[in-house]
Scaffold this motif. Structure first.
Motif, short mmCIF file in Angstrom:
data_model
loop_
_atom_site.label_atom_id
_atom_site.label_comp_id
_atom_site.label_asym_id
_atom_site.label_seq_id
_atom_site.Cartn_x
_atom_site.Cartn_y
_atom_site.Cartn_z
N LEU A 278 80.20 16.57 -69.30
CA LEU A 278 81.30 16.05 -68.50
C LEU A 278 81.36 16.72 -67.14
O LEU A 278 81.69 16.07 -66.14
CB LEU A 278 82.62 16.25 -69.26
CG LEU A 278 82.78 15.44 -70.55
CD1 LEU A 278 84.11 15.75 -71.20
CD2 LEU A 278 82.65 13.95 -70.29
N ALA A 279 81.04 18.01 -67.08
CA ALA A 279 81.05 18.70 -65.79
C ALA A 279 79.99 18.12 -64.86
O ALA A 279 80.25 17.87 -63.68
CB ALA A 279 80.83 20.19 -65.99
N GLU A 280 78.78 17.87 -65.38
CA GLU A 280 77.73 17.30 -64.53
C GLU A 280 78.06 15.88 -64.09
O GLU A 280 77.81 15.49 -62.95
CB GLU A 280 76.38 17.34 -65.25
CG GLU A 280 75.66 18.65 -65.04
CD GLU A 280 74.24 18.65 -65.55
OE1 GLU A 280 73.33 19.06 -64.82
OE2 GLU A 280 74.03 18.27 -66.72
N GLU A 281 78.62 15.09 -65.00
CA GLU A 281 79.04 13.73 -64.63
C GLU A 281 80.11 13.78 -63.55
O GLU A 281 80.06 13.04 -62.56
CB GLU A 281 79.57 12.99 -65.86
CG GLU A 281 78.52 12.59 -66.87
CD GLU A 281 77.81 11.30 -66.48
OE1 GLU A 281 78.16 10.72 -65.42
OE2 GLU A 281 76.91 10.88 -67.21
N ASP A 411 77.80 27.55 -60.50
CA ASP A 411 77.41 26.90 -61.74
C ASP A 411 78.01 25.50 -61.76
O ASP A 411 78.84 25.15 -60.92
CB ASP A 411 77.87 27.72 -62.95
CG ASP A 411 79.38 27.87 -63.00
OD1 ASP A 411 80.06 26.93 -63.44
OD2 ASP A 411 79.89 28.94 -62.56
N VAL A 412 77.60 24.70 -62.72
CA VAL A 412 77.97 23.28 -62.68
C VAL A 412 79.48 23.08 -62.86
O VAL A 412 80.07 22.19 -62.24
CB VAL A 412 77.17 22.50 -63.75
CG1 VAL A 412 77.57 22.90 -65.17
CG2 VAL A 412 77.32 21.00 -63.56
N GLU A 413 80.14 23.92 -63.66
CA GLU A 413 81.57 23.74 -63.86
C GLU A 413 82.36 24.12 -62.62
O GLU A 413 83.30 23.42 -62.23
CB GLU A 413 82.03 24.57 -65.07
CG GLU A 413 81.49 24.04 -66.39
CD GLU A 413 82.02 24.81 -67.57
OE1 GLU A 413 82.73 24.21 -68.41
OE2 GLU A 413 81.73 26.01 -67.67
N THR A 414 82.00 25.23 -61.97
CA THR A 414 82.70 25.62 -60.75
C THR A 414 82.46 24.61 -59.64
O THR A 414 83.38 24.24 -58.91
CB THR A 414 82.23 27.01 -60.30
OG1 THR A 414 82.43 27.95 -61.36
CG2 THR A 414 83.00 27.47 -59.07
N ALA A 415 81.22 24.13 -59.52
CA ALA A 415 80.91 23.13 -58.50
C ALA A 415 81.70 21.86 -58.72
O ALA A 415 82.18 21.21 -57.76
CB ALA A 415 79.42 22.84 -58.48
N ALA A 416 81.86 21.46 -59.98
CA ALA A 416 82.65 20.26 -60.27
C ALA A 416 84.11 20.45 -59.86
O ALA A 416 84.73 19.56 -59.28
CB ALA A 416 82.56 19.92 -61.76
N SER A 439 72.73 30.87 -60.42
CA SER A 439 74.02 31.23 -60.99
C SER A 439 73.88 31.86 -62.37
O SER A 439 72.94 31.56 -63.12
CB SER A 439 74.91 29.99 -61.09
OG SER A 439 74.34 29.05 -61.98
N VAL A 440 74.85 32.69 -62.72
CA VAL A 440 74.91 33.23 -64.08
C VAL A 440 75.27 32.12 -65.06
O VAL A 440 74.76 32.05 -66.17
CB VAL A 440 75.94 34.38 -64.16
CG1 VAL A 440 76.13 34.83 -65.60
CG2 VAL A 440 75.47 35.55 -63.30
N GLY A 441 76.16 31.19 -64.65
CA GLY A 441 76.56 30.09 -65.50
C GLY A 441 75.53 28.97 -65.51
O GLY A 441 74.52 28.99 -64.80
N PRO A 570 83.46 35.33 -66.71
CA PRO A 570 82.00 35.18 -66.78
C PRO A 570 81.40 34.80 -65.43
O PRO A 570 81.87 33.89 -64.76
CB PRO A 570 81.83 34.06 -67.81
CG PRO A 570 83.05 34.15 -68.67
CD PRO A 570 84.16 34.56 -67.75
N GLY A 571 80.34 35.51 -65.05
CA GLY A 571 79.65 35.19 -63.81
C GLY A 571 80.23 35.82 -62.56
O GLY A 571 79.68 35.65 -61.47
N ARG A 572 81.33 36.55 -62.67
CA ARG A 572 81.94 37.18 -61.51
C ARG A 572 81.88 38.70 -61.67
O ARG A 572 82.30 39.24 -62.69
CB ARG A 572 83.40 36.75 -61.35
CG ARG A 572 83.59 35.31 -60.92
CD ARG A 572 85.07 35.00 -60.80
NE ARG A 572 85.72 35.90 -59.83
CZ ARG A 572 87.02 36.16 -59.81
NH1 ARG A 572 87.82 35.63 -60.71
NH2 ARG A 572 87.52 36.97 -58.89
#
Length: 692
Positions: A278-281, A411-416, A439-441, A570-572
């Motif tokens: 869903l994040a990539e979409e 990462d894909v979720e933050t970019a979304a 990215s770490v994610g 996570p990732g920060r």
């Protein structure tokens, strides 16, 4: 290219704090930081923005006939659940007036606070089941948080759901299941196959994949002792645990088929978790909206052209590209930051509400000095509302232009979340150095966009200066040059073993670099490949603390004055320093932020920070850097790792060198590990290729 989860995906020996599985045995409490709570709130906000967009104009079309939208696939899975569709078919088809700058919102002091733990009776029920199955009682709070109010019943009905708790491995869940179910807990149990399928996809996400090719997942399931991997995936899909995709694999220079009857192209079958699908979409939809929309008429054409002509060079190219496009990519090293800074200043001069967002506080401060004005935040602060312009009545960020720095770290979720948060007509610039670690994610958003060529790309022509710039530029193209360093900008320190590596590292930080280069120890950063081992961050930090800030470590091993690395989510990673410790918790100073970490969160989210990994150091630079390459570091070395570590130094780089010819070989031959993502396929049917 087929990609696989790691052979030992659950090994968290060197996991960073703030990532799933890090120091898992110590995570007895289920409290989460304020930053983590904010990320959850952001997902709720994202859902509200999606509803708003749907009400305004309906959903943006996404995907082609072979890929489809994740929502459509989810609907197909639900059809299987209801009996409307056989389970086997799951594997088949699947202009605005100029606006005045908004005032900067009042800042609040960021304080890490705990979230309420699950109800005591829920935790007690889960603990009882865990004890009965021989699992550690310390998992009770976390398991209750993950499994919810019915956690005890969930575990009794399906003991392999214990795999949903971070750090638990299949063999541990198997032992737990045997203790609860007896002889009925065999490897062919359908529940085990589903749970292991989900677990493998979660481990793959930790390695950066948003999905796995079916063949790779089948092989991984076989290694985990699942007797019928295909049936396990089919069961997981029919239960809605995973989604299955069939994406076209277009040959170079050949567009994917768009009409019925056209020649079929090869396809690949992928399996992914709903969260990343869903994040990539959503990200593909948001990017398509930016690329396909007409930017707001903020500033006249003449004003934009005057600003571009005044900036000149590749900075002028960037300003011209942003003037006419909703999405622009900008690439370059540290010196190239002057170009988005020039863009931001020009936008402010034209009355645009323009902001930039960096990966962390150190990057924010560095870019703010270049801009010489307001409008610089961190990505996390911007999305949470702690920094930035705030949001308008529709829930979108109240701005006209956003420049995201350190874009490879998205990462894909933050970019979304970023793209969804932008209002119609806004412009987005993603700027970063494509040579650094990803990215770490999950995802490789910036690299995927560069490859997809869906929008203008402006490559900076500003090289990083001096011997360090020459060294790093060569690494970027796969060559490890010997550079002339008359001012001792680059020093190689050969070592024979781990003990000598630790000794020489401490000597460099404490004595040699301050005396010969003039950079004090507190401005010198050590970077090493991992946390464990004889020359990992743990060993180096212990040795450096003993020399630079000895003390009893009364508060979780920390004393006032200790350098630390704080991971609020996570990732920060936020490099900083311990100010004090009291009943509230550990008081930290990370850049210009004051943070309080409650005692129960310290062990999970704070490490000593004289020595960091390269991933922790991304987005930061220091006057002097000591990169430590012990003999056992060879498997971790790659061109992106070396490029990232070496490019963190502003004035001086010392390399404690114990890997001999493995270093030039890694630079020349070892590229970034491939990641499986769907973003290029999702973008291809929606966005026409951009020129240049």
């Amino acid at each position: 290219m087929s990609t696989e989860p790691p052979e030992n995906p659950g090994n968290t020996e060197d996991a960073e704090p703030g990532t799933p599985g890090a120091d898992d045995a110590s995570a007895g409490g289920a409290q989460v930081s304020e930053a983590e709570a904010e990320l959850r709130a952001q997902r709720i906000e994202r859902e509200r923005i999606e509803r708003r967009k749907a009400e305004k104009r309906g959903p943006v079309a996404a995907g082609g006939k072979l890929s489809g939208r994740a929502a459509d696939l989810l609907a197909a899975v639900r059809a299987v659940e209801s009996g409307e569709k056989p389970a086997g078919t799951v594997f088949e088809e699947t202009p605005a007036a100029p606006r005045r700058p908004a005032p900067e919102p009042v800042r609040r002091a960021p304080v890490v606070s705990g979230e309420a733990v699950p109800a005591a009776d829920v935790v007690a029920g889960v603990r009882e089941v865990l004890v009965q199955g021989g699992a550690p009682e310390g998992l009770a709070v976390r398991a209750a948080g993950v499994l919810g109010e019915e956690g005890a019943g969930v575990l009794r009905a399906d003991p392999w759901q214990l795999l949903r708790v971070a750090g638990v491995r299949p063999e541990q869940a198997d032992g737990f299941a045997r203790a609860l179910l007896g002889a009925g807990a065999g490897p062919d149990d359908e529940r085990r196959g589903r749970a292991v399928t989900v677990w493998l996809l979660e481990q793959a996400a930790l390695a950066g994949h948003t999905a796995l090719e079916m063949s790779a997942l089948m092989d991984a399931l076989g290694r985990q002792g699942v007797p019928d991997p295909e049936e396990a995936v089919r069961n997981a899909a029919s239960e809605g645990d995973v989604l299955v995709f069939r994406d076209a694999v277009a040959e170079a220079g050949t567009p994917a088929p768009q009409e019925e009857g056209e020649e079929e192209h090869p396809v690949r079958t992928l399996v992914g978790l709903e969260r990343y699908a869903l994040a990539e979409e959503s990200l593909a939809d948001g990017l398509a909206r930016l690329v396909g929309s007409v930017p707001g008429r903020d500033g006249s054409d003449q004003e934009w052209e005057r600003a571009a002509a005044s900036a000149g060079g590749s900075a002028g190219e960037l300003i011209r590209a942003v003037a006419g496009h909703g999405l622009v990519l900008h690439t370059g090293g540290e010196a190239s930051l002057a170009e988005p800074a020039a863009l931001l200043r020009a936008a402010h001069a034209m009355g645009l509400r323009a902001w930039a967002a960096a990966h962390g506080p150190l990057g924010r401060a560095r870019f703010a000095a270049l801009v010489e004005g307001p409008g610089v935040a961190t990505v996390a602060g911007l999305l949470s509302g702690a920094e930035g312009p705030g949001r308008d009545a529709d829930g979108a960020l109240d701005l006209d232009l956003l420049v995201v720095l350190d874009a490879p770290q998205l990462d894909v979720e933050t970019a979304a979340l970023v793209t969804e948060s932008l209002p119609d007509g806004a412009r987005l610039v993603l700027a970063g150095d494509p040579g650094v670690l990803w990215s770490v994610g999950a995802g490789r958003v910036f690299a995927d966009l560069l490859t997809a060529r869906v929008c203008p790309q402006v490559a900076s022509r500003r090289p990083d200066p001096g011997p360090l710039g020459e060294l790093v530029s060569g690494i970027g193209v796969g060559e490890l040059h010997q550079v002339d360093a008359p001012g001792k900008e680059v020093v190689i320190v050969p070592v024979r073993d781990a003990g000598e590596a630790v000794h020489r590292t401490v000597q460099l930080v404490v004595d040699s670099v301050p005396r010969a280069i003039g950079v004090p120890a507190e401005e010198t950063q050590v970077i090493t490949p991992g946390h464990g081992g004889a020359v990992g961050t743990r060993a180096l930090n212990a040795a450096l603390k003993e020399r630079l800030n000895p003390g009893p470590g009364r508060f979780g091993g920390f004393d006032p004055g200790d350098r630390i690395a704080h991971s609020p989510a996570p990732g920060r990673t936020l490099p900083g320093r311990v100010v004090k410790a009291d009943g509230e918790g550990l008081h930290l100073e990370c850049g210009d932020e004051r943070i309080v970490v409650p005692k129960e969160r310290v062990e999970q989210s704070v490490r000593h920070g004289w020595a960091l990994t390269a991933h922790q150091a991304v987005g930061c630079r220091w006057p002097a850097v000591v990169v430590v390459l012990p003999g056992d570091a060879v498997p971790a070395l790659s061109r992106p790792w070396v490029y990232t570590a070496f490019s963190r130094a502003d004035r001086h780089l010392s390399v404690v060198h114990g890997v001999e010819q493995a270093l030039p070989r890694a630079v020349a031959e070892v590229a970034a590990k491939p990641r499986t993502t769907r973003l290029p396929v999702l973008l291809a049917p929606q966005v026409p290729a951009a020129d240049g």
